[in-house]
Design a protein around this motif. Structure first.
Motif, PDB file in Angstrom:
ATOM      1  N   VAL A  14       0.843  -1.196   0.000  1.00 55.03           N
ATOM      2  CA  VAL A  14       0.000   0.000   0.000  1.00 55.03           C
ATOM      3  C   VAL A  14       0.879   1.247   0.000  1.00 55.03           C
ATOM      4  O   VAL A  14       0.638   2.205  -0.738  1.00 55.03           O
ATOM      5  CB  VAL A  14      -0.947   0.000   1.219  1.00 55.03           C
ATOM      6  CG1 VAL A  14      -1.624   1.358   1.387  1.00 55.03           C
ATOM      7  CG2 VAL A  14      -2.001  -1.092   1.082  1.00 55.03           C
ATOM      8  N   GLY A  15       1.927   1.231   0.818  1.00 54.40           N
ATOM      9  CA  GLY A  15       2.840   2.372   0.887  1.00 54.40           C
ATOM     10  C   GLY A  15       3.570   2.608  -0.421  1.00 54.40           C
ATOM     11  O   GLY A  15       3.729   3.751  -0.869  1.00 54.40           O
ATOM     12  N   ILE A  65       3.976   5.632  -5.650  1.00 56.07           N
ATOM     13  CA  ILE A  65       3.887   5.678  -7.108  1.00 56.07           C
ATOM     14  C   ILE A  65       2.821   6.691  -7.530  1.00 56.07           C
ATOM     15  O   ILE A  65       3.049   7.514  -8.428  1.00 56.07           O
ATOM     16  CB  ILE A  65       3.570   4.278  -7.687  1.00 56.07           C
ATOM     17  CG1 ILE A  65       4.760   3.329  -7.458  1.00 56.07           C
ATOM     18  CG2 ILE A  65       3.245   4.375  -9.176  1.00 56.07           C
ATOM     19  CD1 ILE A  65       4.463   1.884  -7.766  1.00 56.07           C
ATOM     20  N   GLN A  66       1.665   6.649  -6.867  1.00 55.17           N
ATOM     21  CA  GLN A  66       0.612   7.602  -7.206  1.00 55.17           C
ATOM     22  C   GLN A  66       1.024   9.030  -6.857  1.00 55.17           C
ATOM     23  O   GLN A  66       0.712   9.971  -7.584  1.00 55.17           O
ATOM     24  CB  GLN A  66      -0.689   7.224  -6.489  1.00 55.17           C
ATOM     25  CG  GLN A  66      -1.884   8.133  -6.773  1.00 55.17           C
ATOM     26  CD  GLN A  66      -2.342   8.125  -8.230  1.00 55.17           C
ATOM     27  OE1 GLN A  66      -1.783   7.404  -9.072  1.00 55.17           O
ATOM     28  NE2 GLN A  66      -3.338   8.920  -8.552  1.00 55.17           N
ATOM     29  N   ALA A  68       0.871   0.155  -9.956  1.00 53.35           N
ATOM     30  CA  ALA A  68       0.395   0.348  -8.578  1.00 53.35           C
ATOM     31  C   ALA A  68      -0.881  -0.449  -8.332  1.00 53.35           C
ATOM     32  O   ALA A  68      -1.037  -1.094  -7.283  1.00 53.35           O
ATOM     33  CB  ALA A  68       0.166   1.830  -8.313  1.00 53.35           C
ATOM     34  N   ARG A  69      -1.800  -0.419  -9.298  1.00 49.69           N
ATOM     35  CA  ARG A  69      -3.047  -1.178  -9.144  1.00 49.69           C
ATOM     36  C   ARG A  69      -2.764  -2.676  -9.008  1.00 49.69           C
ATOM     37  O   ARG A  69      -3.340  -3.362  -8.151  1.00 49.69           O
ATOM     38  CB  ARG A  69      -3.958  -0.942 -10.350  1.00 49.69           C
ATOM     39  CG  ARG A  69      -4.496   0.480 -10.462  1.00 49.69           C
ATOM     40  CD  ARG A  69      -5.513   0.575 -11.600  1.00 49.69           C
ATOM     41  NE  ARG A  69      -5.863   1.967 -11.860  1.00 49.69           N
ATOM     42  CZ  ARG A  69      -5.495   2.645 -12.941  1.00 49.69           C
ATOM     43  NH1 ARG A  69      -4.769   2.051 -13.888  1.00 49.69           N
ATOM     44  NH2 ARG A  69      -5.855   3.905 -13.102  1.00 49.69           N
ATOM     45  N   PHE A 127      -8.370   3.199  -2.712  1.00 48.36           N
ATOM     46  CA  PHE A 127      -8.454   4.659  -2.695  1.00 48.36           C
ATOM     47  C   PHE A 127      -7.070   5.291  -2.803  1.00 48.36           C
ATOM     48  O   PHE A 127      -6.865   6.255  -3.551  1.00 48.36           O
ATOM     49  CB  PHE A 127      -9.140   5.137  -1.411  1.00 48.36           C
ATOM     50  CG  PHE A 127      -8.952   6.610  -1.141  1.00 48.36           C
ATOM     51  CD1 PHE A 127      -9.695   7.566  -1.820  1.00 48.36           C
ATOM     52  CD2 PHE A 127      -8.006   7.040  -0.209  1.00 48.36           C
ATOM     53  CE1 PHE A 127      -9.505   8.917  -1.586  1.00 48.36           C
ATOM     54  CE2 PHE A 127      -7.817   8.390   0.028  1.00 48.36           C
ATOM     55  CZ  PHE A 127      -8.562   9.339  -0.659  1.00 48.36           C
ATOM     56  N   LEU A 128      -6.109   4.767  -2.063  1.00 52.31           N
ATOM     57  CA  LEU A 128      -4.769   5.373  -2.059  1.00 52.31           C
ATOM     58  C   LEU A 128      -4.104   5.290  -3.427  1.00 52.31           C
ATOM     59  O   LEU A 128      -3.286   6.142  -3.770  1.00 52.31           O
ATOM     60  CB  LEU A 128      -3.885   4.701  -1.005  1.00 52.31           C
ATOM     61  CG  LEU A 128      -4.247   4.980   0.461  1.00 52.31           C
ATOM     62  CD1 LEU A 128      -3.238   4.299   1.385  1.00 52.31           C
ATOM     63  CD2 LEU A 128      -4.318   6.469   0.767  1.00 52.31           C
ATOM     64  N   VAL A 129      -4.494   4.293  -4.222  1.00 47.61           N
ATOM     65  CA  VAL A 129      -3.924   4.144  -5.555  1.00 47.61           C
ATOM     66  C   VAL A 129      -4.643   5.031  -6.572  1.00 47.61           C
ATOM     67  O   VAL A 129      -4.007   5.587  -7.478  1.00 47.61           O
ATOM     68  CB  VAL A 129      -3.999   2.669  -6.014  1.00 47.61           C
ATOM     69  CG1 VAL A 129      -3.485   2.523  -7.432  1.00 47.61           C
ATOM     70  CG2 VAL A 129      -3.188   1.783  -5.077  1.00 47.61           C
TER      71      VAL A 129
END
Length: 359
Positions: free
Chosen positions: A236-237, A242-243, A323-324, A353-355
Motif C-alpha cells: 500500500v505504501g 507511485i501515485q 500500482a493497481r 483509494f490510495l492508488v
C-alpha cells in the motif's frame, strides 16, 4: 468484495479529528510545567518553557495544523478492527505513525531544499533550519512515550516485539531516504525497477508497514499474520508513493501544495516513470531526460519537456497500472487471513483509494 460502497475520503475526514485530539492529548498546544514533568521528569535545575514552546510546540503544531490525510493511523486502527479487536483500546498509539511521518517530511524538506509544503512555506523556511531539524528529530522519538505509558496493555514478549518493529522500521526509513537522496544526486546509474521498489519499501512502505505490524501485535495476531499484514501495508505504501509521483507531474492539488508541477523533476528524482522511460526510450530521449533531471531546474518549460518525454513512452499509464496490480496481488493473500467483516471491506476500499486518489 470490492469495498466500492465506502467513501474512504469521508471516512478519513471522519477519523481525522479523533486522531488529532489524541495527538494533542500527548503534545499540547501550550506548554505547562506539568506536561514537561510528565515527559521529562522533574527538572534537576530549571526548565525554560517559553523557549521550548517556540522551538518545539509552535513549529510542531504549525506543521500538523496544515492538514495531511492521516491515513497511516487510520490504517493502524482499521487493521486492529479487521482482526476483531477494539481499536479504541489502542488509540494512543496512533501518535506513532502520524508524528513520525510528519517528522520525516520536515527533515525531507530540508534535505531537498523544498520551498512549499501543504500550501505554506516549509517549516525550515519559517522557523529556521536548526529549529526544523531539531523538531523533526524529536518527532521520531517522542512517540515512544505513549507506547511506554501503555505498556501495561501488553505482555512483555509482545511489548518487546513492538519495540523491535519500531527500531527496525526507523532504521529502514533512513536507508530508503539515503537511497533516494543518492539517486537524485546522480550517484545511482544502474537504477532498476527492483531497486526502486526496494527504495520505496524502505522509505514510504516503512510507516505503513510499522502501522499494520504494530496493529496486528496489539490484536494478538500470530507472527505469520503480523508479517503478511506488514507486507500488504508495505505494498500500500509503495503504491501510494507511485501515485504521489504521478500526481507530482500532473495538474493536481498535491503538486500545487508543494509549489507547482514537477518538483520531483527539480529534485532529480528517479521515479518509476523515469526508470521505465530510460529503459525504453531512444538514446537521444533518454539522454535528454537525464540531462534535465541532473540540472535540478525550476524552469517550467524544461520540466514540461521532461514530462512529455515520459508521457511519450507510456510511463505514466504504466506506473498507474503497476500500482493497481501491486495492490491486487498482495490483497489476495491478505484476504485469506482476515475474517469476513465490514472492517475487512473497508481495508480493501482503503487500499484502492490510495492508488486511485487525485489528491
Amino acid at each position: 468484495m470490492t469495498g466500492e460502497k465506502y467513501d474512504i475520503l469521508a471516512l478519513l475526514e471522519e477519523a481525522k479529528p479523533l486522531i488529532d485530539r489524541t495527538i494533542e492529548k500527548w503534545v499540547p498546544r501550550k506548554i505547562s510545567k506539568e506536561w514537561l514533568e510528565s515527559v521529562c521528569g522533574r527538572a534537576r535545575y530549571e526548565f525554560d518553557p517559553e523557549v521550548i514552546q517556540k522551538t518545539i510546540l509552535d513549529p510542531f503544531w504549525d506543521f500538523l495544523d496544515r492538514g495531511g490525510k492521516r491515513w497511516r493511523p487510520y490504517l493502524f486502527l482499521l487493521v486492529i478492527e479487521a482482526l476483531g479487536k477494539n481499536p479504541e483500546e489502542y488509540l494512543d498509539l496512533v501518535v506513532m505513525p502520524e508524528v513520525i511521518h510528519n517528522g520525516s517530511i520536515v527533515i525531507d524538506d530540508i534535505e531537498d531544499d523544498s520551498k512549499m509544503r501543504r500550501k505554506k512555506p516549509c517549516l525550515h523556511r519559517i522557523f529556521g533550519t536548526d529549529v526544523a531539524i531539531n523538531v523533526g528529530n524529536w518527532m521520531f522519538f517522542f512517540p515512544l512515550l505513549p507506547l511506554y505509558k501503555n505498556k501495561d496493555k501488553f505482555d512483555e514478549k509482545t511489548f518487546q516485539k513492538i519495540l523491535q518493529v519500531y527500531a527496525q522500521e526507523m532504521v529502514n526509513i533512513h536507508f530508503g531516504q539515503a537511497t533516494d537522496i543518492g539517486w537524485h544526486k546522480g550517484w545511482g546509474r544502474e537504477i532498476t525497477v527492483e531497486r526502486y521498489l526496494q527504495m520505496c519499501a524502505f522509505k514510504t512502505g516503512t510507516l505503513a508497514r510499522m502501522s499494520a505490524k504494530i496493529a496486528a501485535l496489539c490484536a494478538g495476531a500470530s507472527d505469520e499474520v503480523v508479517e503478511k499484514l506488514g507486507r500488504f501495508a508495505e505494498s500500500v505504501g509503495i503504491a501510494f508513493q507511485i501515485q504521489d509521483d504521478v500526481l507530482n507531474i500532473s495538474e493536481s492539488e498535491l503538486a500545487k501544495g508543494k509549489g507547482g508541477i514537477g518538483e520531483d523533476i527539480t529534485e532529480g528524482k528517479r521515479t518509476l516513470m523515469v526508470i521505465y522511460t530510460l529503459e525504453r526510450a531512444r538514446k537521444e530521449d533518454a539522454s535528454r531526460l537525464e540531462e534535465i533531471l541532473d540540472m535540478h531546474t525550476r524552469d517550467e518549460k524544461l520540466i514540461r519537456e521532461a514530462i512529455e518525454i515520459m508521457r511519450r513512452y507510456g510511463a505514466i499509464d504504466f506506473a498507474k497500472e503497476f500500482a493497481r496490480n501491486l495492490i491486487r496481488e498482495t490483497w489476495k493473500e491478505t484476504e485469506r487471513i482476515l475474517p469476513e467483516s465490514e472492517a475487512k471491506q473497508k481495508l480493501k476500499a482503503f487500499a484502492d483509494f490510495l492508488v486511485e486518489r487525485e489528491i
